[in-house]
Design a protein around this motif. Structure first.
Motif, PDB file in Angstrom:
ATOM      1  N   GLU A 259       0.824  -1.078  -0.006  1.00 31.28           N
ATOM      2  CA  GLU A 259       0.066  -0.211   0.015  1.00 31.28           C
ATOM      3  C   GLU A 259       0.860   1.145  -0.043  1.00 31.28           C
ATOM      4  OE1 GLU A 259      -3.710   1.908   2.502  1.00 31.28           O
ATOM      5  OE2 GLU A 259      -3.623  -0.072   2.215  1.00 31.28           O
ATOM      6  N   ALA A 260       1.964   1.127   0.738  1.00 29.95           N
ATOM      7  CA  ALA A 260       2.903   2.350   0.893  1.00 29.95           C
ATOM      8  C   ALA A 260       3.566   2.538  -0.616  1.00 29.95           C
ATOM      9  CB  ALA A 260       3.878   2.194   1.924  1.00 29.95           C
ATOM     10  N   ASN A 261       3.668   1.346  -1.305  1.00 29.23           N
ATOM     11  CA  ASN A 261       4.297   1.704  -2.584  1.00 29.23           C
ATOM     12  C   ASN A 261       3.518   2.098  -3.557  1.00 29.23           C
ATOM     13  OD1 ASN A 261       7.001   1.324  -3.592  1.00 29.23           O
ATOM     14  ND2 ASN A 261       6.093  -0.094  -5.051  1.00 29.23           N
ATOM     15  N   LEU A 262       2.224   1.680  -3.362  1.00 25.03           N
ATOM     16  CA  LEU A 262       1.162   2.268  -4.432  1.00 25.03           C
ATOM     17  C   LEU A 262       1.179   3.694  -4.421  1.00 25.03           C
ATOM     18  CD1 LEU A 262      -1.806  -0.272  -3.674  1.00 25.03           C
ATOM     19  CD2 LEU A 262      -0.868  -0.097  -5.842  1.00 25.03           C
ATOM     20  N   ALA A 263       1.040   4.239  -3.116  1.00 26.03           N
ATOM     21  CA  ALA A 263       1.101   5.548  -2.990  1.00 26.03           C
ATOM     22  C   ALA A 263       2.370   6.233  -3.518  1.00 26.03           C
ATOM     23  CB  ALA A 263       0.993   6.074  -1.494  1.00 26.03           C
ATOM     24  N   LEU A 264       3.495   5.769  -3.229  1.00 25.45           N
ATOM     25  CA  LEU A 264       4.772   6.287  -3.692  1.00 25.45           C
ATOM     26  C   LEU A 264       4.870   6.399  -5.268  1.00 25.45           C
ATOM     27  CD1 LEU A 264       7.021   4.718  -0.987  1.00 25.45           C
ATOM     28  CD2 LEU A 264       6.801   7.250  -1.151  1.00 25.45           C
ATOM     29  N   ASP A 265       4.148   5.101  -5.788  1.00 24.18           N
ATOM     30  CA  ASP A 265       4.495   5.079  -7.312  1.00 24.18           C
ATOM     31  C   ASP A 265       3.150   5.718  -7.961  1.00 24.18           C
ATOM     32  OD1 ASP A 265       6.732   3.817  -7.421  1.00 24.18           O
ATOM     33  OD2 ASP A 265       6.115   2.105  -8.069  1.00 24.18           O
ATOM     34  N   GLY A 266       2.345   6.433  -7.303  1.00 20.62           N
ATOM     35  CA  GLY A 266       1.216   7.172  -7.876  1.00 20.62           C
ATOM     36  C   GLY A 266       0.183   6.429  -8.656  1.00 20.62           C
ATOM     37  N   VAL A 267       0.209   4.904  -8.139  1.00 15.12           N
ATOM     38  CA  VAL A 267      -0.702   4.034  -8.641  1.00 15.12           C
ATOM     39  C   VAL A 267      -2.260   4.334  -8.247  1.00 15.12           C
ATOM     40  CG1 VAL A 267      -1.411   1.476  -8.969  1.00 15.12           C
ATOM     41  CG2 VAL A 267       1.056   2.176  -9.072  1.00 15.12           C
ATOM     42  N   PRO A 268      -3.146   4.324  -9.184  1.00 15.90           N
ATOM     43  CA  PRO A 268      -4.506   4.820  -8.659  1.00 15.90           C
ATOM     44  C   PRO A 268      -5.005   3.603  -7.662  1.00 15.90           C
ATOM     45  CG  PRO A 268      -4.238   5.313 -10.959  1.00 15.90           C
ATOM     46  CD  PRO A 268      -3.025   4.440 -10.594  1.00 15.90           C
ATOM     47  N   HIS A 269      -5.323   4.111  -6.469  1.00 16.57           N
ATOM     48  CA  HIS A 269      -6.143   3.174  -5.242  1.00 16.57           C
ATOM     49  C   HIS A 269      -6.919   3.931  -4.519  1.00 16.57           C
ATOM     50  CE1 HIS A 269      -2.422   4.279  -3.303  1.00 16.57           C
ATOM     51  NE2 HIS A 269      -2.983   3.777  -2.106  1.00 16.57           N
ATOM     52  N   ARG A 270      -7.624   3.144  -3.731  1.00 15.45           N
ATOM     53  CA  ARG A 270      -8.090   3.741  -2.624  1.00 15.45           C
ATOM     54  C   ARG A 270      -7.306   3.420  -1.173  1.00 15.45           C
ATOM     55  NH1 ARG A 270     -13.315   1.296  -4.852  1.00 15.45           N
ATOM     56  NH2 ARG A 270     -12.695  -0.201  -3.167  1.00 15.45           N
ATOM     57  N   PRO A 271      -6.863   4.212  -0.306  1.00 16.67           N
ATOM     58  CA  PRO A 271      -6.276   3.715   0.707  1.00 16.67           C
ATOM     59  C   PRO A 271      -7.313   3.052   1.540  1.00 16.67           C
ATOM     60  CG  PRO A 271      -5.930   6.151   0.334  1.00 16.67           C
ATOM     61  CD  PRO A 271      -6.986   5.791  -0.475  1.00 16.67           C
TER      62      PRO A 271
END
Length: 391
Positions: free
Chosen positions: A364-376
């Motif tokens: 989840e942290a990496n999704l945010a860091l890489d800017g991958v669209p997702h809901r936290p």
């Protein structure tokens, strides 16, 4: 790049992390593989592998990966021109079919979308059409490692029975054996293909086959030229204990003894239930993130690997690389038709809730860091599930 602290976290769908007791068991000098002590060790492993396969049949091992065990099924059972039915469920069913074709078999591929299980009705239809009885076997991948799709082996056997065909049933269990319920004799599977590096928690190095008397009898009378892969030669040379072809990897057998003891101490049903819980946590987080599971149907999702379809315009392989570099976490990539389209998360072997929650937090942290669209909130949802339903 600075040294990555801590142990690398293996979230691959194989090979899996190797537990410390198994590592310690293998940390020993090479021994005489013809000695009575090693033969007794190997005999115990062969005997107890039958409990994992749930069979009274014969267990054979080679120094190989699972691909070698695949090849043994082809050369022992098929002559050029014999036919095999293989439902297409992903890369590994495709490669098994390709291997059969290279040895001269006529491959009847049942097309699939790589998101659904093998279709029993399509198997039954293909067998009913085989009025000349040219089809020697049906080959099914139980847990398709490349797609996260699980096929119903018992339903495939029922379809074969309904067709009134005498084809052999061959099943690849490389990413399900010792992690998910598998019943070779009850489901009347003739040949089971396995490997050491996944649910058995060992290094890559052993291809494993389970076979019944019917498959062994057919191999005795037919097949293609072979020596190293010959089932009958191993049985003939070994008597009560099938003879390992060539030099046995003694350290892996030492590790296998401990691995089997660990599985039986936990209890196989408990092992399977633990894998279901870990898989449910991963799937819960993925859905909470708003990402799409590759396996369409809930009842057809493997408990050992989850394939996640990646948002358009974002590179799953770049995400995989950054996850490894930032967090020392290894997940896997898409293969063949799914290359560049998915990330595969492995959750099999010796793992628990703590490990899965850490994995989901890193993802989840990496999704945010890489800017991958997702809901936290996927990792938090998994934490809440564990807190409300402790093992």
């Amino acid at each position: 790049m600075p040294r990555a602290a801590g142990r690398p976290f293996m979230a691959l769908p194989g090979p899996t992390n190797i537990p410390e007791p198994i590592l310690r068991a293998m940390d020993r000098p090479t021994e005489d593989f013809n000695s009575p002590a090693f033969e007794a060790l190997a005999a115990g492993c062969y005997r107890d592998l039958k409990r994992v396969f749930k069979t009274d049949g014969t267990i054979l091992c080679w120094a190989s990966s699972g691909h070698g065990a695949w090849e043994s099924t082809i050369v022992n059972l098929f002559r050029p021109g014999d036919a095999i039915v293989i439902p297409e469920t992903g890369a590994f069913s495709t490669w098994w079919a390709e291997m059969a074709g290279l040895f001269g078999a006529e491959v009847v591929t049942l097309p699939g979308d790589w998101r659904s299980a093998a279709d029993p009705d399509a198997v039954e239809d293909a067998l009913r059409k085989d009025t000349e009885r040219r089809i020697r076997a049906v080959g099914v991948v139980h847990s398709e490692t490349s797609t996260g799709v699980l096929s119903d082996v018992a339903a495939i056997r029922r379809a074969m029975d309904a067709a009134g065909h005498d084809a052999l049933l061959m099943v690849d269990t490389i990413s399900s054996l010792a992690s998910m319920d598998y019943r070779m004799d009850e489901w009347r599977v003739d040949v089971t293909v396995g490997g050491s590096q996944k649910g058995l928690m060992l290094p890559t190095g052993l291809g494993i086959i389970g076979l019944n008397d019917r498959a062994l009898a057919i191999a005795r009378e037919g097949g293609s030229p072979r020596r190293y892969w010959s089932w009958q030669r191993m049985v003939d040379l070994g008597g009560d204990l099938p003879k390992f072809p060539g030099t046995a990897p003694t350290q892996i057998f030492s590790g296998m003894r401990v691995a089997l003891d660990m599985l039986f101490e936990e209890g196989l049903d408990n092992v399977f239930a633990r894998h279901r819980r870990m898989a449910d946590l991963v799937r819960l987080a993925v859905e909470e993130w708003g990402l799409e599971l590759n396996a369409r149907h809930a009842g057809e999702r493997s408990d050992t690997v989850t394939a996640v379809r990646w948002p358009e315009g974002h590179d799953p392989n770049a995400f995989r690389d950054s996850l490894r570099d930032r967090f020392n976490v290894a997940v896997s990539h898409g293969l063949l038709d799914l290359a560049g389209k998915i990330v595969r998360i492995g959750h099999l072997g010796d793992l628990n809730e703590t490990m899965i929650l850490g994995l989901l937090g890193a993802i989840e942290a990496n999704l945010a860091l890489d800017g991958v669209p997702h809901r936290p909130g996927g990792a938090q949802a998994a934490i809440k599930r564990v807190a409300s339903n402790p093992a």
